[in-house]
Design an enzyme around this catalytic site. Structure first.
Site, PDB file in Angstrom:
ATOM      1  N   LYS A   9       2.717  -2.848  -7.469  1.00  0.00           N
ATOM      2  CA  LYS A   9       4.124  -2.780  -7.879  1.00  0.00           C
ATOM      3  C   LYS A   9       5.054  -3.546  -6.949  1.00  0.00           C
ATOM      4  O   LYS A   9       5.900  -4.300  -7.400  1.00  0.00           O
ATOM      5  CB  LYS A   9       4.554  -1.308  -7.946  1.00  0.00           C
ATOM      6  CG  LYS A   9       5.978  -1.102  -8.455  1.00  0.00           C
ATOM      7  CD  LYS A   9       6.134  -1.558  -9.887  1.00  0.00           C
ATOM      8  CE  LYS A   9       7.526  -1.366 -10.409  1.00  0.00           C
ATOM      9  NZ  LYS A   9       7.695  -1.961 -11.754  1.00  0.00           N
ATOM     10  N   ARG A  47       1.107   1.844  -5.973  1.00  0.00           N
ATOM     11  CA  ARG A  47       1.338   0.852  -4.924  1.00  0.00           C
ATOM     12  C   ARG A  47       0.047   0.199  -4.437  1.00  0.00           C
ATOM     13  O   ARG A  47       0.080  -0.726  -3.622  1.00  0.00           O
ATOM     14  CB  ARG A  47       2.044   1.509  -3.736  1.00  0.00           C
ATOM     15  CG  ARG A  47       3.475   1.896  -4.009  1.00  0.00           C
ATOM     16  CD  ARG A  47       4.110   2.490  -2.764  1.00  0.00           C
ATOM     17  NE  ARG A  47       4.173   1.528  -1.676  1.00  0.00           N
ATOM     18  CZ  ARG A  47       5.200   0.735  -1.422  1.00  0.00           C
ATOM     19  NH1 ARG A  47       6.259   0.776  -2.195  1.00  0.00           N
ATOM     20  NH2 ARG A  47       5.183  -0.095  -0.407  1.00  0.00           N
ATOM     21  N   GLU A  95       9.127 -14.362 -19.937  1.00  0.00           N
ATOM     22  CA  GLU A  95       8.858 -12.949 -19.681  1.00  0.00           C
ATOM     23  C   GLU A  95       7.822 -12.411 -20.665  1.00  0.00           C
ATOM     24  O   GLU A  95       6.946 -11.618 -20.287  1.00  0.00           O
ATOM     25  CB  GLU A  95      10.158 -12.141 -19.768  1.00  0.00           C
ATOM     26  CG  GLU A  95      10.003 -10.650 -19.517  1.00  0.00           C
ATOM     27  CD  GLU A  95       9.565 -10.295 -18.103  1.00  0.00           C
ATOM     28  OE1 GLU A  95       9.217  -9.115 -17.884  1.00  0.00           O
ATOM     29  OE2 GLU A  95       9.556 -11.184 -17.232  1.00  0.00           O
ATOM     30  N   HIS A 116       6.121 -33.342 -25.343  1.00  0.00           N
ATOM     31  CA  HIS A 116       5.877 -34.074 -24.098  1.00  0.00           C
ATOM     32  C   HIS A 116       4.554 -33.679 -23.449  1.00  0.00           C
ATOM     33  O   HIS A 116       4.360 -33.907 -22.264  1.00  0.00           O
ATOM     34  CB  HIS A 116       7.036 -33.860 -23.130  1.00  0.00           C
ATOM     35  CG  HIS A 116       8.339 -34.397 -23.638  1.00  0.00           C
ATOM     36  ND1 HIS A 116       8.610 -35.739 -23.721  1.00  0.00           N
ATOM     37  CD2 HIS A 116       9.439 -33.750 -24.123  1.00  0.00           C
ATOM     38  CE1 HIS A 116       9.831 -35.915 -24.217  1.00  0.00           C
ATOM     39  NE2 HIS A 116      10.347 -34.720 -24.473  1.00  0.00           N
ATOM     40  N   CYS A 152       0.835  -1.202   0.000  1.00  0.00           N
ATOM     41  CA  CYS A 152       0.000   0.000   0.000  1.00  0.00           C
ATOM     42  C   CYS A 152       0.868   1.249   0.000  1.00  0.00           C
ATOM     43  O   CYS A 152       2.060   1.202   0.278  1.00  0.00           O
ATOM     44  CB  CYS A 152      -0.916   0.004   1.221  1.00  0.00           C
ATOM     45  SG  CYS A 152      -1.872  -1.510   1.399  1.00  0.00           S
ATOM     46  N   GLU A 169      -0.097 -10.090 -17.712  1.00  0.00           N
ATOM     47  CA  GLU A 169      -0.189  -8.991 -16.753  1.00  0.00           C
ATOM     48  C   GLU A 169      -1.054  -7.846 -17.251  1.00  0.00           C
ATOM     49  O   GLU A 169      -1.866  -7.303 -16.495  1.00  0.00           O
ATOM     50  CB  GLU A 169       1.212  -8.442 -16.444  1.00  0.00           C
ATOM     51  CG  GLU A 169       2.034  -9.281 -15.488  1.00  0.00           C
ATOM     52  CD  GLU A 169       3.397  -8.661 -15.241  1.00  0.00           C
ATOM     53  OE1 GLU A 169       3.804  -8.599 -14.077  1.00  0.00           O
ATOM     54  OE2 GLU A 169       4.054  -8.230 -16.214  1.00  0.00           O
ATOM     55  N   TRP A 182      -4.025  -1.646  -1.339  1.00  0.00           N
ATOM     56  CA  TRP A 182      -4.153  -2.894  -2.093  1.00  0.00           C
ATOM     57  C   TRP A 182      -4.571  -3.944  -1.081  1.00  0.00           C
ATOM     58  O   TRP A 182      -3.857  -4.235  -0.131  1.00  0.00           O
ATOM     59  CB  TRP A 182      -2.826  -3.273  -2.740  1.00  0.00           C
ATOM     60  CG  TRP A 182      -2.928  -4.442  -3.684  1.00  0.00           C
ATOM     61  CD1 TRP A 182      -3.312  -4.419  -4.984  1.00  0.00           C
ATOM     62  CD2 TRP A 182      -2.607  -5.801  -3.392  1.00  0.00           C
ATOM     63  NE1 TRP A 182      -3.254  -5.679  -5.519  1.00  0.00           N
ATOM     64  CE2 TRP A 182      -2.835  -6.548  -4.567  1.00  0.00           C
ATOM     65  CE3 TRP A 182      -2.169  -6.473  -2.248  1.00  0.00           C
ATOM     66  CZ2 TRP A 182      -2.626  -7.920  -4.635  1.00  0.00           C
ATOM     67  CZ3 TRP A 182      -1.963  -7.839  -2.319  1.00  0.00           C
ATOM     68  CH2 TRP A 182      -2.191  -8.550  -3.498  1.00  0.00           C
ATOM     69  N   ASN A 185       0.831  -0.519   6.140  1.00  0.00           N
ATOM     70  CA  ASN A 185       1.204  -1.381   5.020  1.00  0.00           C
ATOM     71  C   ASN A 185       1.849  -2.615   5.613  1.00  0.00           C
ATOM     72  O   ASN A 185       2.777  -2.512   6.410  1.00  0.00           O
ATOM     73  CB  ASN A 185       2.183  -0.649   4.099  1.00  0.00           C
ATOM     74  CG  ASN A 185       2.649  -1.517   2.945  1.00  0.00           C
ATOM     75  OD1 ASN A 185       1.984  -2.488   2.593  1.00  0.00           O
ATOM     76  ND2 ASN A 185       3.772  -1.163   2.355  1.00  0.00           N
ATOM     77  N   GLY A 186       1.374  -3.808   5.240  1.00  0.00           N
ATOM     78  CA  GLY A 186       1.925  -5.045   5.772  1.00  0.00           C
ATOM     79  C   GLY A 186       0.813  -5.959   6.249  1.00  0.00           C
ATOM     80  O   GLY A 186      -0.356  -5.789   5.877  1.00  0.00           O
ATOM     81  N   LYS A 191       4.230 -10.768 -19.496  1.00  0.00           N
ATOM     82  CA  LYS A 191       3.787  -9.421 -19.863  1.00  0.00           C
ATOM     83  C   LYS A 191       2.391  -9.462 -20.487  1.00  0.00           C
ATOM     84  O   LYS A 191       1.547  -8.602 -20.214  1.00  0.00           O
ATOM     85  CB  LYS A 191       4.778  -8.773 -20.836  1.00  0.00           C
ATOM     86  CG  LYS A 191       6.062  -8.337 -20.186  1.00  0.00           C
ATOM     87  CD  LYS A 191       5.828  -7.166 -19.256  1.00  0.00           C
ATOM     88  CE  LYS A 191       6.934  -7.043 -18.228  1.00  0.00           C
ATOM     89  NZ  LYS A 191       6.857  -8.019 -17.149  1.00  0.00           N
TER      90      LYS A 191
END
Length: 631
Positions: free
Chosen positions: A626, A27, A504, A527, A2, A511, A77, A103-104, A508
């Site tokens: 983030k 954030r 990657e 396979h 957050c 995301e 968040w 935050n946490g 992307k």
């Protein structure tokens, strides 16, 4: 995860709080709120995403009292409790005279809440944070100051936190504390003409405005000096002064940090969004990360890495731990660490490492990779490594981050602030930094000579130009993205050093474009995954001229024969490879182990343009934030 902002010492802190929240919204953005000390009480307003935005919050504060000299703000968040106005921060106690932002995660919040309910407290949210407000309330009721009450509260709390609290009983005072989660203090604006913020005298003397935030961008353009609060430390902030202690009330010394970023670096700079700005900043970010690293004798200047010949000779295994894009950077680096430094290397997902009983000892080098240096999974993995006696090195984009301060050595990337949630320039600079680490170890272990080191470093230094050349083709990539905009099933294939590039690229696309995208080593198709290939599927393959190019082209033929459309990443001028594709993403050639720095770029652009085609917010992908500072 957050965003936290607090300020005291201005005649009206509300504009500063709102401005800081705007720059912290990346954030967390499911809700936001502010609390002000005003007229002997706490005034609070909150708004939840879905019905309101941060812009709406600014409309809601039109009725705020004027002249509030201290206040706190938060952008959230969600972890405990769904995104809603009642779960939004700041949270208050039963009396409404104490407000906190956090935050946490409070791991023992259910146990604490049950005890508080037994003692008559009434909870109005589903969050873990609210227990902090009620515990502080009890301390103040027993005659404690706000700082003493918070110290007492935190002795009862298990978990991680960055907290800022205000009380109507102590006008002009903020109290902040942290454990693991980041928190930065900013000093600004002389209190009077002729004084200097941070001049002779105690830290904070002469500063008319004192601020605290969970991340540096919230303070840029306002603060003149930046101070770090240590784990399990509490700081009292007032206009012109601050006092830091540990949880026992003993004095603590806050470290000062150097911040080279300015406010413009945290803004969009004329681009449509932060992500496109940061994609196009990659040539400069790579240049900055490489600048001045190689000495004349072909040895390296790598920040506070602290691995000399004797330490390097003792290493018999390297373990890279990271999450998400940082994990993919570690997979790329494994090839360089093994080929150049000749050290067996493993790459582990940080959130899994400490639960599988890893075999680590004092001959193991554990490298933690995190853009922010605050990723909780990676921090905990490094703590596990330290307990096992391993040597720990951090690779981070943030100077004096928690990872950097807890590690035996640190290597900084120099990407500057990255606001977009999806990693772009920090991913490239992590690969670069890790390859510098590989070259350094190769040099001190005498696996490569001075001439070979200079040649490879020269190839690295040539990479920013190739990156810029590739990014100049953004509109060509946009055309390919438009062509495949209606597709919903993407498969990314790579071999050898290109497999992490495929991972990657798929990440992307997931995301920011919200389409199904899976990545495989191309040799694994037969396979099992090839059963999914059918007409309508889109296969994106990295087919640049690396060691396994011929095998990759055979894999491409396999998927084409089953009706898949094929997009190939191909080196300039390679018409043979291009002939096997339905669409081509062209890239210049480079050294094989450096090729991921170039080959990943069209995949970033492809995901970006596909998301924009569908009108999606590339800077704020749904359900993501983030910096992940909770497990």
């Amino acid at each position: 995860m957050c965003g936290i902002i607090g300020a005291t010492g201005e005649t009206d802190v509300l504009p500063l709080l709102l401005d800081g929240l705007g720059r912290l919204e990346y954030r967390g953005y499911d809700s936001a709120g502010v609390a002000l000390q005003a007229n002997g009480s706490i005034w609070r307003v909150r708004a939840a995403a879905g019905t309101h935005s941060l812009a709406d919050l600014q409309r809601f504060v039109e009725s705020a009292p004027t002249g509030s000299a201290a206040g706190i703000g938060h952008t959230r968040w969600a972890t405990h409790g769904r995104p809603s106005e009642v779960n939004a921060h700041p949270h208050t106690d039963c009396s409404g005279q104490v407000a906190v932002v956090h935050n946490g995660i409070v791991e023992n919040w259910r146990e604490l809440a049950a005890l508080l309910v037994e003692r008559g407290h009434v909870f109005t949210s589903d969050t873990d944070t609210e227990v902090i407000a009620h515990l502080v309330e009890e301390g103040i009721a027993d005659g404690a100051s706000l700082a003493d009450a918070l110290r007492s509260t935190l002795k009862k709390v298990r978990g991680t936190y960055a907290i800022v609290a205000v009380s109507s009983a102590e006008p002009g005072t903020l109290v902040a504390a942290r454990r693991v989660s980041p928190l930065v203090v900013g000093l600004a604006r002389p209190a009077a003409v002729g004084t200097t913020c941070g001049g002779p005298g105690p830290i904070g003397s002469g500063c008319g405005l004192v601020m605290v935030a969970s991340d540096i961008p919230a303070l840029l353009g306002v603060a003149d000096r930046f101070l770090l609060l240590g784990d399990d430390e509490v700081v009292e902030l007032r206009a012109g002064s601050l006092q830091a202690t540990n949880l026992d009330g003993e004095s603590a010394v806050m470290a000062e940090m150097s911040v080279a970023w300015d406010l413009a670096a945290a803004e969009k700079g004329g681009y449509d969004d932060f992500m496109s700005k940061e994609i196009h900043e990659q040539p400069q970010a790579l240049t900055d990360t490489l600048l001045g690293r190689l000495r004349e004798d072909a040895t390296f200047e790598l920040d506070a890495l602290k691995i000399g010949p004797s330490e390097a000779a003792a290493i018999d295994k390297i373990l890279v731990v990271a999450c998400g894009s940082s994990y993919h950077a570690g997979l790329v680096a494994r090839f360089a660490l093994e080929k150049w430094a000749r050290i067996p290397t493993e790459v582990d997902i940080a959130s899994e490492l400490r639960y599988r009983g890893p075999i680590l000892d004092d001959r193991t080098l554990v490298v933690g990779v995190s853009q922010s240096g605050e990723t909780i999974d990676t921090l905990e993995a490094l703590a596990e490594a330290r307990r096992a006696g391993a040597r720990v090195v951090a690779v981070s984009n943030v100077v004096d981050s928690s990872m950097a301060r807890s590690a035996d050595g640190v290597l900084y990337t120099r990407a500057g602030p990255e606001v977009g949630v999806a990693a772009t320039k920090t991913h490239l600079t992590q690969i670069t930094a890790l390859e510098l680490l590989a070259l350094h170890l190769a040099r001190v272990r005498e696996q490569l000579g001075a001439g070979e080191i200079r040649e490879l470093y020269g190839a690295l230094c040539a990479t920013p130009d190739r990156v810029e050349e590739t990014l100049a083709r953004s509109e060509e990539v946009a055309g390919v993205a438009t062509r495949f905009a209606s597709s919903r099933d993407f498969f990314f294939l790579g071999r050898h050093v290109s497999y992490p590039v495929a991972l990657e690229g798929a990440l992307k696309l997931k995301e920011i474009s919200y389409v199904r995208a899976e990545a495989y080593p191309a040799g694994e198709l037969k396979h099992g995954p090839i059963a999914l290939i059918e007409p309508g599927s889109v296969v994106v393959a990295i087919a640049t001229r690396t060691a396994l190019w011929e095998k990759m082209m055979s894999n491409v033929a396999e998927v084409r024969s089953r009706g898949a459309a094929v997009i190939l990443v191909v080196n300039d001028g390679d018409e043979e490879s291009a002939a096997a594709a339905d669409a081509v993403l062209w890239v210049p050639g480079t050294h094989e182990l450096l090729s991921p720095l170039v080959d990943v770029l069209p995949l970033q652009l492809f995901a970006y343009h596909l998301a924009r085609h569908h009108g999606l917010d590339v800077d704020r992908p749904r359900n993501l934030a983030k910096t992940v500072t909770v497990e």
